[in-house]
Design an enzyme around this catalytic site. Structure first.
Site, mmCIF file in Angstrom:
data_model
loop_
_atom_site.group_PDB
_atom_site.id
_atom_site.type_symbol
_atom_site.label_atom_id
_atom_site.label_comp_id
_atom_site.label_asym_id
_atom_site.label_seq_id
_atom_site.Cartn_x
_atom_site.Cartn_y
_atom_site.Cartn_z
ATOM 1 N N LYS A 44 60.320 27.240 67.428
ATOM 2 C CA LYS A 44 61.082 26.460 68.395
ATOM 3 C C LYS A 44 60.345 26.366 69.726
ATOM 4 C CE LYS A 44 64.813 29.122 66.652
ATOM 5 N NZ LYS A 44 65.840 30.120 67.025
ATOM 6 N N GLY A 45 59.300 27.186 69.862
ATOM 7 C CA GLY A 45 58.663 27.341 71.174
ATOM 8 C C GLY A 45 58.100 26.070 71.786
ATOM 9 N N GLU A 101 51.777 23.242 69.901
ATOM 10 C CA GLU A 101 52.215 24.637 69.927
ATOM 11 C C GLU A 101 52.463 25.077 71.372
ATOM 12 O OE1 GLU A 101 53.606 27.042 68.840
ATOM 13 O OE2 GLU A 101 52.506 28.240 67.408
ATOM 14 N N ASP A 102 53.283 26.087 71.535
ATOM 15 C CA ASP A 102 53.530 26.597 72.892
ATOM 16 C C ASP A 102 52.395 27.488 73.378
ATOM 17 O OD1 ASP A 102 54.137 28.562 71.003
ATOM 18 O OD2 ASP A 102 56.072 29.104 71.877
ATOM 19 N N ASP A 105 47.915 33.067 70.344
ATOM 20 C CA ASP A 105 47.692 34.486 70.572
ATOM 21 C C ASP A 105 46.594 34.943 69.596
ATOM 22 O OD1 ASP A 105 49.463 37.059 71.722
ATOM 23 O OD2 ASP A 105 48.637 37.410 69.733
ATOM 24 N N LYS A 133 45.862 32.445 74.967
ATOM 25 C CA LYS A 133 45.430 33.789 75.390
ATOM 26 C C LYS A 133 44.182 34.142 74.576
ATOM 27 C CE LYS A 133 49.752 35.752 74.813
ATOM 28 N NZ LYS A 133 50.845 36.746 74.967
ATOM 29 N N PHE A 154 52.710 39.011 78.275
ATOM 30 C CA PHE A 154 53.756 38.354 77.505
ATOM 31 C C PHE A 154 54.518 37.430 78.441
ATOM 32 C CE2 PHE A 154 57.519 37.593 75.038
ATOM 33 C CZ PHE A 154 56.965 37.422 73.780
ATOM 34 N N VAL A 155 54.521 36.136 78.102
ATOM 35 C CA VAL A 155 55.122 35.149 79.001
ATOM 36 C C VAL A 155 56.324 34.469 78.349
ATOM 37 C CG1 VAL A 155 53.016 34.707 80.317
ATOM 38 C CG2 VAL A 155 53.449 33.390 78.231
ATOM 39 N N ASP A 161 60.027 32.224 74.272
ATOM 40 C CA ASP A 161 61.138 33.161 74.306
ATOM 41 C C ASP A 161 60.682 34.614 74.209
ATOM 42 O OD1 ASP A 161 60.347 33.067 71.484
ATOM 43 O OD2 ASP A 161 62.157 34.239 71.123
ATOM 44 N N ARG A 167 64.058 30.666 77.032
ATOM 45 C CA ARG A 167 63.407 29.387 76.717
ATOM 46 C C ARG A 167 63.746 28.304 77.728
ATOM 47 N NH1 ARG A 167 61.469 29.742 71.379
ATOM 48 N NH2 ARG A 167 62.756 30.927 69.913
HETATM 49 P P1 IMP Z 1 49.544 33.625 66.799
HETATM 50 O O1 IMP Z 1 49.687 33.242 65.384
HETATM 51 O O2 IMP Z 1 49.273 35.106 66.940
HETATM 52 O O3 IMP Z 1 48.526 32.790 67.550
HETATM 53 O O4 IMP Z 1 50.961 33.474 67.443
HETATM 54 C C1 IMP Z 1 51.400 32.408 68.169
HETATM 55 C C2 IMP Z 1 52.898 32.493 68.306
HETATM 56 O O5 IMP Z 1 53.283 33.759 68.833
HETATM 57 C C3 IMP Z 1 53.425 31.473 69.287
HETATM 58 O O6 IMP Z 1 53.875 30.317 68.643
HETATM 59 C C4 IMP Z 1 54.599 32.185 69.926
HETATM 60 O O7 IMP Z 1 55.771 31.951 69.176
HETATM 61 C C5 IMP Z 1 54.281 33.639 69.826
HETATM 62 N N1 IMP Z 1 53.766 34.187 71.105
HETATM 63 C C6 IMP Z 1 52.514 34.655 71.350
HETATM 64 N N2 IMP Z 1 52.383 35.088 72.607
HETATM 65 C C7 IMP Z 1 53.586 34.883 73.189
HETATM 66 C C8 IMP Z 1 54.088 35.100 74.531
HETATM 67 O O8 IMP Z 1 53.393 35.580 75.453
HETATM 68 N N3 IMP Z 1 55.384 34.752 74.741
HETATM 69 C C9 IMP Z 1 56.171 34.217 73.777
HETATM 70 N N4 IMP Z 1 55.749 33.983 72.520
HETATM 71 C C10 IMP Z 1 54.468 34.303 72.236
HETATM 72 MG MG MG Z 2 55.879 29.771 68.424
#
Ligand code: IMP
Ligand code: MG
Length: 182
Positions: A44-45, A101-102, A105, A133, A154-155, A161, A167
């Site tokens: 949902k981000g 994507e939001d 990570d 990040k 963590f944002v 969220d 959100r």
């Molecule tokens: P990845 O697969 O590890 O790149 O994860 C990405 C997903 O993790 C994003 O779509 C977010 O839902 C969540 N996420 C990663 N960092 C944060 C953060 O700082 N705040 C909120 N959600 C995050």
């Molecule tokens: Mg997400």
């Protein structure tokens, strides 16, 4: 909610500038209007970002959504990606897909989705994220479009969220660690 924010990382004005710049780049890069561009928001981000971004893109676009889960333990990734809501379209071969994507990570969500969409026959697949990040990366991945690179905090806000809250904040802020450590 505001009491739980340590610091504002991106103000509403900054986000507005970033989304305007991204939309202009997307319009320039996808200039052939005979091609079908699909903005694929990851629920949902991405909904707040996608809603603002699509209003600023001048070329015709289609929108759709997928829902995946990667975060199951509060603020740390489990690494395993589950598709919770799939893209129900019979033929992707006419679509240039831009996954929206939001935040990135580990990079696992988007690299998995790119492979998945290509395997399902999409004409092209690129990625657009509001935030990145890069210091957290666990797989080799970089987005095609990125609003801002941020340090490892963590944002929340502007769609992002913690435990389904925050959100609706109009800015992106760093969450006070005591909020998720308690
Ligand atoms: P990845 O697969 O590890 O790149 O994860 C990405 C997903 O993790 C994003 O779509 C977010 O839902 C969540 N996420 C990663 N960092 C944060 C953060 O700082 N705040 C909120 N959600 C995050
Ligand atoms: Mg997400």
């Amino acid at each position: 909610m505001l009491n739980d924010i340590r610091e504002i990382l991106l103000s509403e004005e900054e986000i507005d500038r970033l989304t305007t710049d991204l939309a202009e780049r997307i319009d320039r890069d996808y200039a052939d209007r005979n091609k079908r561009l699909l903005l694929l928001g990851i629920l949902k981000g991405s909904v707040v970002f996608l809603a603002d971004l699509m209003k600023k893109i001048k070329r015709p676009v289609e929108i759709d959504f997928m829902k995946v889960s990667s975060y199951q333990n509060g603020t740390t990734t489990t690494g395993k990606i589950n598709i919770i809501l799939d893209l129900h379209r019979s033929d992707l071969s006419q679509l240039d897909i831009l996954v929206v994507e939001d935040i990135i990570d580990s990079g696992k969500t988007l690299s998995y989705l790119i492979d998945y969409l290509k395997l399902n026959g999409a004409r092209s697949v690129k990625t657009c994220t509001l935030l990145d990040k890069p210091s957290r990366r666990q797989v080799d991945f970089s987005p095609d479009y990125c609003g801002a690179e941020i340090p490892d905090h963590f944002v929340v806000g502007y769609g992002l969220d913690f435990a389904e809250l925050y959100r609706t904040l109009p800015f992106v802020g760093i969450l006070k660690p005591e909020v998720y450590e308690k």
